[in-house]
Design a protein around this motif. Sequence first.
Motif, PDB file in Angstrom:
ATOM      1  N   LEU A 251      18.548   1.002  48.235  1.00 26.28           N
ATOM      2  CA  LEU A 251      19.000   2.182  48.436  1.00 26.28           C
ATOM      3  C   LEU A 251      17.415   2.620  48.808  1.00 26.28           C
ATOM      4  O   LEU A 251      17.070   3.883  48.953  1.00 26.28           O
ATOM      5  CB  LEU A 251      18.878   2.442  46.798  1.00 26.28           C
ATOM      6  CG  LEU A 251      19.981   1.974  46.062  1.00 26.28           C
ATOM      7  CD1 LEU A 251      20.512   2.735  44.437  1.00 26.28           C
ATOM      8  CD2 LEU A 251      21.391   3.167  47.406  1.00 26.28           C
ATOM      9  N   ASP A 252      16.173   1.367  48.182  1.00 25.71           N
ATOM     10  CA  ASP A 252      14.726   2.541  48.604  1.00 25.71           C
ATOM     11  C   ASP A 252      14.773   2.526  50.309  1.00 25.71           C
ATOM     12  O   ASP A 252      14.013   3.455  50.888  1.00 25.71           O
ATOM     13  CB  ASP A 252      13.657   2.020  48.617  1.00 25.71           C
ATOM     14  CG  ASP A 252      13.893   1.830  47.035  1.00 25.71           C
ATOM     15  OD1 ASP A 252      14.283   2.343  46.353  1.00 25.71           O
ATOM     16  OD2 ASP A 252      12.588   1.084  46.470  1.00 25.71           O
ATOM     17  N   HIS A 253      15.878   1.767  51.022  1.00 23.18           N
ATOM     18  CA  HIS A 253      15.456   1.673  52.580  1.00 23.18           C
ATOM     19  C   HIS A 253      16.431   2.504  53.017  1.00 23.18           C
ATOM     20  O   HIS A 253      16.409   3.391  53.476  1.00 23.18           O
ATOM     21  CB  HIS A 253      16.331   0.246  53.029  1.00 23.18           C
ATOM     22  CG  HIS A 253      16.260   0.451  54.352  1.00 23.18           C
ATOM     23  ND1 HIS A 253      15.002  -0.032  55.224  1.00 23.18           N
ATOM     24  CD2 HIS A 253      17.157   0.678  55.369  1.00 23.18           C
ATOM     25  CE1 HIS A 253      14.969   0.443  56.237  1.00 23.18           C
ATOM     26  NE2 HIS A 253      16.803   0.946  56.773  1.00 23.18           N
ATOM     27  N   LEU A 254      18.031   3.311  52.444  1.00 27.04           N
ATOM     28  CA  LEU A 254      18.422   4.321  52.615  1.00 27.04           C
ATOM     29  C   LEU A 254      17.575   5.450  53.010  1.00 27.04           C
ATOM     30  O   LEU A 254      18.087   6.500  52.976  1.00 27.04           O
ATOM     31  CB  LEU A 254      20.016   4.174  52.178  1.00 27.04           C
ATOM     32  CG  LEU A 254      20.263   3.107  52.213  1.00 27.04           C
ATOM     33  CD1 LEU A 254      21.836   2.748  51.361  1.00 27.04           C
ATOM     34  CD2 LEU A 254      21.003   3.086  54.012  1.00 27.04           C
ATOM     35  N   ASP A 255      16.931   5.006  51.110  1.00 30.20           N
ATOM     36  CA  ASP A 255      16.429   6.891  51.276  1.00 30.20           C
ATOM     37  C   ASP A 255      15.624   7.293  49.903  1.00 30.20           C
ATOM     38  O   ASP A 255      14.186   6.900  49.381  1.00 30.20           O
ATOM     39  CB  ASP A 255      17.519   7.072  50.022  1.00 30.20           C
ATOM     40  CG  ASP A 255      17.185   8.906  49.219  1.00 30.20           C
ATOM     41  OD1 ASP A 255      16.400   9.347  50.160  1.00 30.20           O
ATOM     42  OD2 ASP A 255      17.577   9.593  48.212  1.00 30.20           O
ATOM     43  N   PRO A 256      14.289   6.342  51.503  1.00 29.65           N
ATOM     44  CA  PRO A 256      12.735   5.988  51.196  1.00 29.65           C
ATOM     45  C   PRO A 256      11.560   7.143  50.403  1.00 29.65           C
ATOM     46  O   PRO A 256      10.796   6.530  49.930  1.00 29.65           O
ATOM     47  CB  PRO A 256      11.983   5.853  52.553  1.00 29.65           C
ATOM     48  CG  PRO A 256      13.201   6.503  53.484  1.00 29.65           C
ATOM     49  CD  PRO A 256      14.329   6.029  52.593  1.00 29.65           C
ATOM     50  N   MET A 257      12.493   8.496  50.690  1.00 33.20           N
ATOM     51  CA  MET A 257      11.393   9.421  50.237  1.00 33.20           C
ATOM     52  C   MET A 257      12.591   9.999  48.350  1.00 33.20           C
ATOM     53  O   MET A 257      11.465  10.506  48.265  1.00 33.20           O
ATOM     54  CB  MET A 257      11.376  10.732  50.648  1.00 33.20           C
ATOM     55  CG  MET A 257      10.926  10.084  52.141  1.00 33.20           C
ATOM     56  SD  MET A 257       9.482  10.273  52.056  1.00 33.20           S
ATOM     57  CE  MET A 257       8.527  11.024  51.757  1.00 33.20           C
ATOM     58  N   LYS A 258      13.703   9.338  48.204  1.00 32.88           N
ATOM     59  CA  LYS A 258      13.753   9.551  46.883  1.00 32.88           C
ATOM     60  C   LYS A 258      14.242  10.755  46.615  1.00 32.88           C
ATOM     61  O   LYS A 258      14.058  11.340  46.370  1.00 32.88           O
ATOM     62  CB  LYS A 258      13.389   9.077  45.859  1.00 32.88           C
ATOM     63  CG  LYS A 258      13.186   7.588  45.332  1.00 32.88           C
ATOM     64  CD  LYS A 258      12.438   7.374  44.367  1.00 32.88           C
ATOM     65  CE  LYS A 258      12.436   5.782  44.144  1.00 32.88           C
ATOM     66  NZ  LYS A 258      11.366   4.415  44.772  1.00 32.88           N
ATOM     67  N   LYS A 259      14.742  11.115  48.460  1.00 28.13           N
ATOM     68  CA  LYS A 259      15.298  13.147  48.045  1.00 28.13           C
ATOM     69  C   LYS A 259      16.474  13.318  47.903  1.00 28.13           C
ATOM     70  O   LYS A 259      17.514  14.152  47.517  1.00 28.13           O
ATOM     71  CB  LYS A 259      15.109  13.793  49.473  1.00 28.13           C
ATOM     72  CG  LYS A 259      13.437  13.834  49.693  1.00 28.13           C
ATOM     73  CD  LYS A 259      13.323  13.848  51.559  1.00 28.13           C
ATOM     74  CE  LYS A 259      13.726  15.159  52.375  1.00 28.13           C
ATOM     75  NZ  LYS A 259      13.864  15.665  53.634  1.00 28.13           N
TER      76      LYS A 259
END
Length: 319
Positions: A205-213
């Motif tokens: 999930l950190d890879h899919l949404d690295p900025m946690k946006k």
Amino acid sequence: MNSKIRPLNLEDLVKGENHEENVYVPMTSRIRDKPRFDTVKIVIPMLTRRSFSYKHLTIGITHALKNTIKDKEESNIASGLPLLQKTPNLAYFTQIYIQRPKEIQTLSKLVKDLPMQIDYLSKTLFLPRIKGYENKKTLVLDLDETLTHSVKNSSQSHVRVKITEDSMVNINIRPYAQDLLKVASQDFEIVIFTASQYKYANAILDHLDPMKKYIHYRLYRENCYEFQGHFIKDLRILGNRDMKDIIIVDNSLVSFALQVDNGIPITTWTMDLKDTQLRLVMEYLRVIKTARDVRQVNRNVFGLSKLVKDSLSENVILT
Ligand SMILES: [Mg+2]
């Protein structure tokens, strides 16, 4: 008859047990006019009609007539028909689960076997509403085989993601997965609900949404309800969300066995780069975001709860 067998949260199914009858309705309310009566067909709930006095019945009919036009307009949206007409591709989308009769059987068996009482309160979460999302619906997304697929051989994978200092995972990312997160997060609160372990899932999930946006909350295996070897995602644990506003997209139908009408079935994905299912999900979300009750739209478009009901034996009490 086994009275213990009773699927949970399929209460909408019994609403079909209505009784249709002809009644006389006064067509004018002006005192001086001689009352003119006409015959209309109305639907009276089977369970309550005996308790109606004539007065209450009349009031009920008046309400029913007033609501007829409004209901007609809204039922058109709720039926999902405009959606299907506008986007012919969705015809394929809505057929996908019919091509999977075995999964419908598994789902039906699970619905039948589920205990009447499930302790979901101990797992209930009260996730704070994020500013700007107070009135938005909640989109629950599965991870494995819905958004990504992990492979053993790194030469066959799209990316390699670090889980811990000494372990990596090779994953394929489904076409439109990141587009879906980006686009859907404008209109929906996004919750990833995976049956995977949190370290593995977090890394992906950190890879899919690295900025946690885009992903607002993440739920893992420990948030699932385990039954007969299945990890079921009981949406009731989203304590301060309304069930009429929650949608779950999952390649495994049993994931939403407790709330069949909240589910959007999707094919299991591993590597096909021409796959367009998530693009179709985006199209579907564009319409369902305005629905009064997402369960009604899903029920009309996918008909999963009817398939479950049909495949259950006659001995099952659907109350
Ligand atoms: Mg999955």
